[in-house]
Each structure stands twice: as C-alpha cells, then as structure tokens.
Design an enzyme around this catalytic site. Structure first.
Site, PDB file in Angstrom:
ATOM      1  CD  GLN A 125      -2.821  -1.130   2.584  1.00  0.00           C
ATOM      2  OE1 GLN A 125      -2.643  -0.207   3.268  1.00  0.00           O
ATOM      3  NE2 GLN A 125      -3.477  -2.235   2.589  1.00  0.00           N
ATOM      4  CG  HIS A 140      -3.667   0.197   7.746  1.00  0.00           C
ATOM      5  ND1 HIS A 140      -4.539  -0.106   8.722  1.00  0.00           N
ATOM      6  CD2 HIS A 140      -4.281  -0.715   6.668  1.00  0.00           C
ATOM      7  CE1 HIS A 140      -5.273  -0.924   8.654  1.00  0.00           C
ATOM      8  NE2 HIS A 140      -5.141  -1.244   7.136  1.00  0.00           N
ATOM      9  CD  GLU A 145     -15.772   4.350  12.347  1.00  0.00           C
ATOM     10  OE1 GLU A 145     -15.371   5.458  12.611  1.00  0.00           O
ATOM     11  OE2 GLU A 145     -15.797   3.601  13.449  1.00  0.00           O
ATOM     12  CE1 TYR A 180     -15.123  11.682  14.545  1.00  0.00           C
ATOM     13  CE2 TYR A 180     -13.092  12.799  14.954  1.00  0.00           C
ATOM     14  CZ  TYR A 180     -14.170  12.957  14.839  1.00  0.00           C
ATOM     15  OH  TYR A 180     -14.750  14.299  14.581  1.00  0.00           O
ATOM     16  CE1 TYR A 213      -9.676  -6.986   6.228  1.00  0.00           C
ATOM     17  CE2 TYR A 213      -7.717  -6.357   7.544  1.00  0.00           C
ATOM     18  CZ  TYR A 213      -8.939  -5.894   6.758  1.00  0.00           C
ATOM     19  OH  TYR A 213      -8.868  -4.766   6.122  1.00  0.00           O
TER      20      TYR A 213
END
Lengths: 366, 151
Positions: free
Chosen positions: A81, A143, A237, A247, A258
């Site tokens: 990523q 991430h 979200e 949050y 997962y």
C-alpha cells in the site's frame, strides 16, 4: 390489493433504477496509468495524476497522457500500500504553482507517511520541501492514510493510518499513528491546534482514534469536515471531523478482524465519537469528494465515496446537512475505484485502481 | 499400530485443542490491550468476547494449525520412534514450530502484515506456539504405545 401494491412498488423501483442507469455516460479519458491514486485539475485544463509506484503524470487537455513523468518527484518507499499518494494544488496555485504531495517514506523496516511541497515549473518539480513526516517510522507496508484537504483558514489537514499492526497507537496522542493532522502551508503547527500546549502530545494532531483514513473533504457551505476510513472486516466509517475528538479506534468498532477475531467488544463507549454511518460489510472507501458541479443538479452537495472492495462509488445524499440515503453507482464497471473528483467542467472523474488504470469521466447521457 | 481413522481422530483432537487454546489466548491478549487503553472489561464481557472468538476466530486458526500439524506431527512421530526418551520434547517442539511456521507463512502470503493480532507481540506469539505444543502433546499422549499385557 396487496399484490397490486407490490407490483406497483416493484415497477417503481425498476423504473427508478432504469432512470439511474440512463442518467449518465462513462467515458474513458486516459488509460495506461499504473495504479493511479489521486487526481488534480490544473487551471489550464490539464490534469495531474499520481501513480502509486512513484510517478506524477500530466494528462493534456485532449486526454492524452504525457509520456514523460513529472521530474523531481521525491523518492519514496514503494511496496504493497506504500508509495506516492495524493497530489493537491495550493489554493493559490495559479499564482505560486505550488502543490502538495503525500507519499510513504523510509524502508520496509521503518516507514510512514510524509508530506512535501513543491513548485511545478515546466513539467518539473522544483524547490521540494518536506513539510511533515509522520512518526514513528514503523515496519510493514500498510495503512498510510494520505488524503488531504484545505480548511478555509488555509491550513491543511492530512489523514494518516495506524500502520495496521499498531492499532492501539491510534489512541496514543504522543505519535501520529491513526491520526488526522493539521498544518500550516509551510509545515508549521497552527497555534490553535486542539492539543497544542499539552505536555507530551504530537501537536500536529487534529483528531485521533482513526484506523486508515483515505477520504477527507471540507464542505465550505455548511463549514463541515467529513472523512471516511477503512474498518477491518466491516466497520468502514463516515465521520464528521471536529478538532480534538477521539473517534474510538480500536476501542470501539463495528468491524471484526480479518481472522474473525473480535477487535473490541464495544461499538460505543463514553467519550468516543460515533460515526455518521458505518459500512458493514466493508466497501473499502478510498476517496471522498463533494459534488458542486452543474452537470448533475440532483447530485448537488452530495458526498461521493469511491470504493475498492465494493468496486463502486457511493453517493451519500445530504439534505440540509443530514444524511438522506445512499446510492451505489458505477458498479457496472466492475473495477476498484481509487479516486473520485468533481471536475471544473461539472463532470465526475474516477480513477480505477489496477496496473492498467484509467481516468474516467462521468457525464449526463443526454 | 493405531488405525488410520483413530490417527485422524487424534489429529483432529490435537487441532481442536490448539485452536481452542489459541482462540482463548487471542481474546485475552486483545482484551488486555484494550484494558491498557482504559476500556472496562468486566467478567461477562470477557466471557462473551471469548465465546465469540471461539466461534469466529478458532476456525481460521484451525486452518493454520492443520497446515502446520500435517507436516509436523508425522515428522514428530518418526523422530520420537528413533528417540523414545525425548518423545515429549519432540512433540512439544513440533507443535510450537508448526504454529510458528504456519503464522509466518500466512503473514508472508496474505496482504495484511499480521493475520492474527496476538502474533504481533513476542508474548502473544509464544502463547500461540504453546497452544501448538499442548495440541501436539495431546496427540502424543493419545498415540502413546500401549505396554503389552502381562499373562
């Protein structure tokens, strides 16, 4: 009577979906992009596109891809990523040619997200300055967040991720993992950042308790900052971001791991902000925009979230600032959508996420 | 010599024990992390979460355990035959290494950096490996050679 009502309802639903199917036309503007990540519209009608593999490309006014990538792009860490992520123009780009890039820095053993500023001059980046590097540099290639938005005071917010293996650090305000940070355009920390002045905190923090925030947009009419973030299995979200608010990740979540393991027994706890909505099962939201164009009057002011797992764009209808339903669009493409933007021409632009990614333009069918 | 069906039953019982222990451990490590962040974890919440992980997580872990045990346990049987005095040690090590190998392989092949959250820490990984040891030891115990009956 009941049967007739059901039949009418079915016909109505069918008719509604047919109208949607005929409402728009999707055109391919450019193809041959390698995992395109982000799109920006230049004032002269050209476009900038990042490719996650580390290239910044120019798309000419006629849609052709300039074969020569923009030079001077800072070398980042590219794996899984990680890579070059967002490109965003300065609000005064027309006069200062400045733009902002987010990308992963470091190595497989120690990396995180970085923000840099540069000037675009004759297809080259000049005066590249690193404004911010998220800390700590951690292992792994997952991430990073990486989306940006300008606030009306010309500060910018940059979204970050928890690095996957460091989810508990999203609650630790002494680092940048799982945070949204707010910076001045020169990289300095705004004096009114919510945690500024507190001992031991990372003062860039604007909000915390996030997992992997890959969409953020400021609604300049209602003065609201919306973001979305990837949940694990379920629990993606949409949030209304306010300064200094927690949050909740990973203390509260609507998703599970997962592996099937529980991440938290709680979906709510005191002091932790609830999302405006959550997507369970996950859609994997990858970018967020607000439509302000003229070509689709019925979309005016609605949020659009591109998705990777659902291979769609979610239209999130807003009515007087309140959520008023959702619509799943462009599923017929069957492609992961990495970015969605409203263009200056009023069309909606999409980037498809694959090794032969495309830039698509959505226009009214008539 | 145990029949094939008995061997399969012993194998499955070893997998079951390891999976159950691994799931319970995964839950406790995770809840400890949440407690450290200030979350209240009363007993009923702990039990409920453990139950959910037994249902939701243990099947995933069981797949990994099977992948490890299918190589490790036959090998342990052979080694133990040649080294009867070290039989228990051989099975304990085989079970632990089977779990470690399966976790390492899964992390290398799957897109996420670490599939199982407990595997993120040394203590968690050691706990999962210990679950593998106990499963393998159960297998060894069930297959223990029976002493010939005296007439």
């Amino acid at each position: 009577m009941l049967k007739t009502s059901r039949a009418l309802l079915l016909l109505g639903l069918l008719g509604s979906s047919l109208v949607h199917a005929m409402d728009y036309r999707i055109e391919t503007v450019t193809s041959g992009l390698e995992h395109p990540w982000s799109l920006a519209f230049l004032p002269d009608g050209r476009m900038l596109v990042t490719e996650r593999v580390g290239r910044l490309r120019i798309i000419e006014q006629d849609g052709s891809l300039n074969p020569q990538p923009v030079g001077g792009v800072p070398k980042g860490f590219v794996a899984a990523q990680a890579g070059l992520m967002e490109v965003m123009l300065d609000p005064d780009f027309a006069s200062n040619q400045q733009l902002y890039l987010s990308y992963a820095y470091g190595t497989a053993e120690a990396n995180n997200t970085r923000l840099a500023k540069a000037c675009l001059v004759d297809g080259q980046l000049q005066d590249v300055q690193v404004l911010f590097s998220a800390l700590p540099a951690k292992k792994g290639a997952a991430h990073y967040g990486g989306r940006m938005a300008f606030l009306p005071d010309n500060t910018l917010v940059l979204t970050l991720g928890d690095g996957f293996d460091w989810r508990e650090q999203a609650q630790n305000t002494s680092n940048h993992l799982g945070k949204i940070v707010r910076l001045n355009r020169d990289g300095s920390i705004p004096k009114d950042n919510p945690l500024r002045g507190q001992a031991g905190v990372a003062e860039e923090i604007y909000s915390f308790g996030h997992r992997n925030v890959q969409g953020i947009v400021y609604d300049d009419q209602l003065k609201r900052l919306y973001s979305h973030e990837h949940g694990p299995r379920g629990g993606d979200e949409l949030n209304l971001i306010e300064p200094g608010i927690n949050y909740g990740w990973p203390l509260i979540t609507y998703g599970i791991d997962y592996s099937g393991a529980q991440i938290s027994p709680y979906t709510e706890l005191p002091g932790l902000q609830q999302p405006l909505l959550h997507w369970t099962p996950s859609v994997a939201p990858s970018s967020l925009t607000q439509y302000r164009g003229a070509l689709f009057p019925e979309w005016q002011g609605d949020l659009f979230a591109s998705t990777l797992a659902e291979r769609s764009v979610r239209r999130i209808r807003l009515h007087n600032g309140k959520l008023a339903g959702q619509e799943v669009l462009f599923e017929e493409l069957g492609e992961r959508i990495r970015d969605v933007r409203g263009g200056p021409d009023g069309a909606l632009y999409l980037l498809t996420d694959n090794a032969k990614g495309r830039l698509l333009r959505v226009v009214p069918s008539q | 010599m145990p029949s094939k069906s008995r061997t399969l039953l012993h194998f499955l019982l070893a997998v079951l024990l390891t999976s159950v222990l691994g799931a319970v451990l995964q839950t406790q490590f995770n809840l400890a992390n949440l407690q450290a962040l200030g979350a209240p974890i009363p007993l009923m919440v702990r039990l409920h979460t453990t139950g959910l992980d037994l249902l939701g997580f243990s099947p995933t872990f069981a797949v990994l355990v099977i992948c490890g045990f299918v190589f490790a346990l036959p090998l342990a049987v052979r080694l133990a035959r040649n080294w009867p005095a070290g039989r228990w040690l051989v099975f304990a090590l085989a079970g632990a290494l089977a779990v470690w190998s399966a976790l390492t392989l899964a992390n290398a092949l799957l897109p996420m950096p670490t599939l199982i959250a407990a595997n993120r820490s040394l203590a968690g990984t050691a706990g999962l490996m210990a679950s593998g040891s106990l499963g393998a030891l159960l297998f060894a115990m069930l297959r223990r050679p029976v002493a010939p009956a005296q007439s």
